[in-house]
Design a protein around this motif. Sequence first.
Motif, PDB file in Angstrom:
ATOM      1  N   SER A   4      -2.619 -13.620 -12.703  1.00 10.01           N
ATOM      2  CA  SER A   4      -3.366 -12.783 -11.618  1.00 10.01           C
ATOM      3  C   SER A   4      -4.653 -12.722 -12.067  1.00 10.01           C
ATOM      4  O   SER A   4      -5.108 -12.762 -13.427  1.00 10.01           O
ATOM      5  CB  SER A   4      -2.524 -11.482 -11.408  1.00 10.01           C
ATOM      6  N   ASN A   5      -5.607 -12.369 -11.290  1.00  9.82           N
ATOM      7  CA  ASN A   5      -7.058 -12.233 -11.671  1.00  9.82           C
ATOM      8  C   ASN A   5      -7.428 -10.538 -11.252  1.00  9.82           C
ATOM      9  O   ASN A   5      -7.598 -10.152 -10.389  1.00  9.82           O
ATOM     10  CB  ASN A   5      -7.848 -13.095 -10.701  1.00  9.82           C
ATOM     11  N   ILE A   6      -8.068 -10.143 -12.668  1.00  7.60           N
ATOM     12  CA  ILE A   6      -8.436  -8.742 -12.475  1.00  7.60           C
ATOM     13  C   ILE A   6      -9.434  -8.388 -11.688  1.00  7.60           C
ATOM     14  O   ILE A   6      -9.584  -7.225 -11.070  1.00  7.60           O
ATOM     15  CB  ILE A   6      -8.684  -8.180 -13.929  1.00  7.60           C
ATOM     16  N   PHE A   7     -10.322  -9.588 -11.294  1.00  6.32           N
ATOM     17  CA  PHE A   7     -11.341  -9.154 -10.450  1.00  6.32           C
ATOM     18  C   PHE A   7     -11.229  -9.462  -8.836  1.00  6.32           C
ATOM     19  O   PHE A   7     -12.054  -9.315  -8.019  1.00  6.32           O
ATOM     20  CB  PHE A   7     -12.509 -10.126 -10.874  1.00  6.32           C
ATOM     21  N   GLN A   8      -9.979  -9.978  -8.592  1.00  3.88           N
ATOM     22  CA  GLN A   8      -9.599 -10.351  -7.336  1.00  3.88           C
ATOM     23  C   GLN A   8      -9.354  -9.111  -6.219  1.00  3.88           C
ATOM     24  O   GLN A   8      -8.556  -8.017  -6.632  1.00  3.88           O
ATOM     25  CB  GLN A   8      -8.586 -11.214  -7.116  1.00  3.88           C
ATOM     26  N   ILE A   9     -10.163  -8.706  -5.533  1.00  2.00           N
ATOM     27  CA  ILE A   9     -10.141  -7.317  -4.673  1.00  2.00           C
ATOM     28  C   ILE A   9      -9.610  -7.841  -3.370  1.00  2.00           C
ATOM     29  O   ILE A   9     -10.017  -8.791  -2.620  1.00  2.00           O
ATOM     30  CB  ILE A   9     -11.384  -6.752  -4.457  1.00  2.00           C
ATOM     31  N   PRO A  10      -8.567  -7.061  -2.719  1.00  2.00           N
ATOM     32  CA  PRO A  10      -8.145  -7.242  -1.489  1.00  2.00           C
ATOM     33  C   PRO A  10      -9.131  -7.206  -0.457  1.00  2.00           C
ATOM     34  O   PRO A  10     -10.316  -6.440  -0.578  1.00  2.00           O
ATOM     35  CB  PRO A  10      -7.156  -5.990  -1.292  1.00  2.00           C
ATOM     36  N   PRO A  11      -8.986  -8.045   0.673  1.00  8.39           N
ATOM     37  CA  PRO A  11     -10.143  -8.144   1.508  1.00  8.39           C
ATOM     38  C   PRO A  11     -10.389  -6.724   2.183  1.00  8.39           C
ATOM     39  O   PRO A  11     -11.638  -6.473   2.525  1.00  8.39           O
ATOM     40  CB  PRO A  11      -9.473  -9.235   2.626  1.00  8.39           C
ATOM     41  N   GLU A  12      -9.315  -5.838   2.414  1.00  5.60           N
ATOM     42  CA  GLU A  12      -9.504  -4.376   3.115  1.00  5.60           C
ATOM     43  C   GLU A  12      -9.156  -3.562   1.924  1.00  5.60           C
ATOM     44  O   GLU A  12      -7.755  -3.539   1.911  1.00  5.60           O
ATOM     45  CB  GLU A  12      -8.598  -4.513   4.191  1.00  5.60           C
ATOM     46  N   LEU A  13      -9.733  -2.594   1.538  1.00  5.23           N
ATOM     47  CA  LEU A  13      -9.377  -1.629   0.548  1.00  5.23           C
ATOM     48  C   LEU A  13      -8.947  -0.511   1.126  1.00  5.23           C
ATOM     49  O   LEU A  13      -9.418  -0.125   2.319  1.00  5.23           O
ATOM     50  CB  LEU A  13     -10.611  -1.270  -0.340  1.00  5.23           C
ATOM     51  N   PRO A  14      -7.728   0.122   0.926  1.00 12.00           N
ATOM     52  CA  PRO A  14      -7.398   1.631   1.495  1.00 12.00           C
ATOM     53  C   PRO A  14      -8.500   2.765   1.271  1.00 12.00           C
ATOM     54  O   PRO A  14      -9.269   2.420   0.419  1.00 12.00           O
ATOM     55  CB  PRO A  14      -6.143   1.944   0.569  1.00 12.00           C
ATOM     56  N   ALA A  15      -8.221   3.579   1.994  1.00 12.41           N
ATOM     57  CA  ALA A  15      -9.452   4.738   2.084  1.00 12.41           C
ATOM     58  C   ALA A  15      -9.019   5.519   0.894  1.00 12.41           C
ATOM     59  O   ALA A  15     -10.170   6.229   0.261  1.00 12.41           O
ATOM     60  CB  ALA A  15      -8.824   5.566   3.062  1.00 12.41           C
ATOM     61  N   ASP A  16      -7.784   5.357  -0.123  1.00 12.37           N
ATOM     62  CA  ASP A  16      -7.937   6.275  -1.271  1.00 12.37           C
ATOM     63  C   ASP A  16      -7.973   5.035  -2.368  1.00 12.37           C
ATOM     64  O   ASP A  16      -8.113   3.889  -1.996  1.00 12.37           O
ATOM     65  CB  ASP A  16      -6.340   6.779  -1.214  1.00 12.37           C
ATOM     66  N   GLU A  17      -8.135   5.563  -3.490  1.00 17.98           N
ATOM     67  CA  GLU A  17      -8.267   4.460  -4.552  1.00 17.98           C
ATOM     68  C   GLU A  17      -6.832   3.808  -4.581  1.00 17.98           C
ATOM     69  O   GLU A  17      -5.889   4.269  -4.340  1.00 17.98           O
ATOM     70  CB  GLU A  17      -8.344   5.350  -6.138  1.00 17.98           C
ATOM     71  N   LEU A  18      -7.166   2.531  -5.061  1.00 22.98           N
ATOM     72  CA  LEU A  18      -5.690   1.735  -5.273  1.00 22.98           C
ATOM     73  C   LEU A  18      -5.586   1.492  -6.674  1.00 22.98           C
ATOM     74  O   LEU A  18      -5.997   1.283  -7.648  1.00 22.98           O
ATOM     75  CB  LEU A  18      -6.361   0.312  -4.786  1.00 22.98           C
ATOM     76  N   PHE A  19      -4.446   2.122  -6.955  1.00 24.36           N
ATOM     77  CA  PHE A  19      -3.580   2.051  -8.363  1.00 24.36           C
ATOM     78  C   PHE A  19      -2.437   0.933  -8.375  1.00 24.36           C
ATOM     79  O   PHE A  19      -1.870   0.987  -7.540  1.00 24.36           O
ATOM     80  CB  PHE A  19      -3.004   3.281  -8.792  1.00 24.36           C
ATOM     81  N   GLU A  20      -2.744  -0.021  -9.559  1.00 27.11           N
ATOM     82  CA  GLU A  20      -1.932  -0.999  -9.726  1.00 27.11           C
ATOM     83  C   GLU A  20      -1.117  -1.020 -11.119  1.00 27.11           C
ATOM     84  O   GLU A  20      -1.896  -1.159 -11.889  1.00 27.11           O
ATOM     85  CB  GLU A  20      -2.389  -2.372  -9.441  1.00 27.11           C
TER      86      GLU A  20
END
Length: 106
Positions: A4-20
């Motif tokens: 996986s790539n740490i810099f790959q961001i989903p095309p649409e971010l949720p309203a809240d922070e994204l924790f993975e």
Amino acid sequence: MSASNIFQIPPELPADELFEALCDRENLLIERIISSGQTTPPGEWYDQNRDEWVILLQGEAQLAYEDGSTCNLGAGDYLLIPAHQKHRVAYTSSEPPCIWLAIHFS
């Protein structure tokens, strides 16, 4: 197993922070956090049971501490937040979004 790539961001971010969670073990949590303008609500503080080493890989952010001090972070800046040091996220950039790598350990 695929990479996986740490810099790959989903095309649409949720309203809240994204924790993975990238690795979750008994005494260790490694997580990627994506922030895009979110902050800790006023009057609320993180008070964690484990130490947290965090690096900001992309974006700009500011952490605030209960004693009134602040820490400005840019890409590549990292720090150790000891367990039970009350802190909050006072600012995160949205362009570009912040990409954090946080390591929680005891």
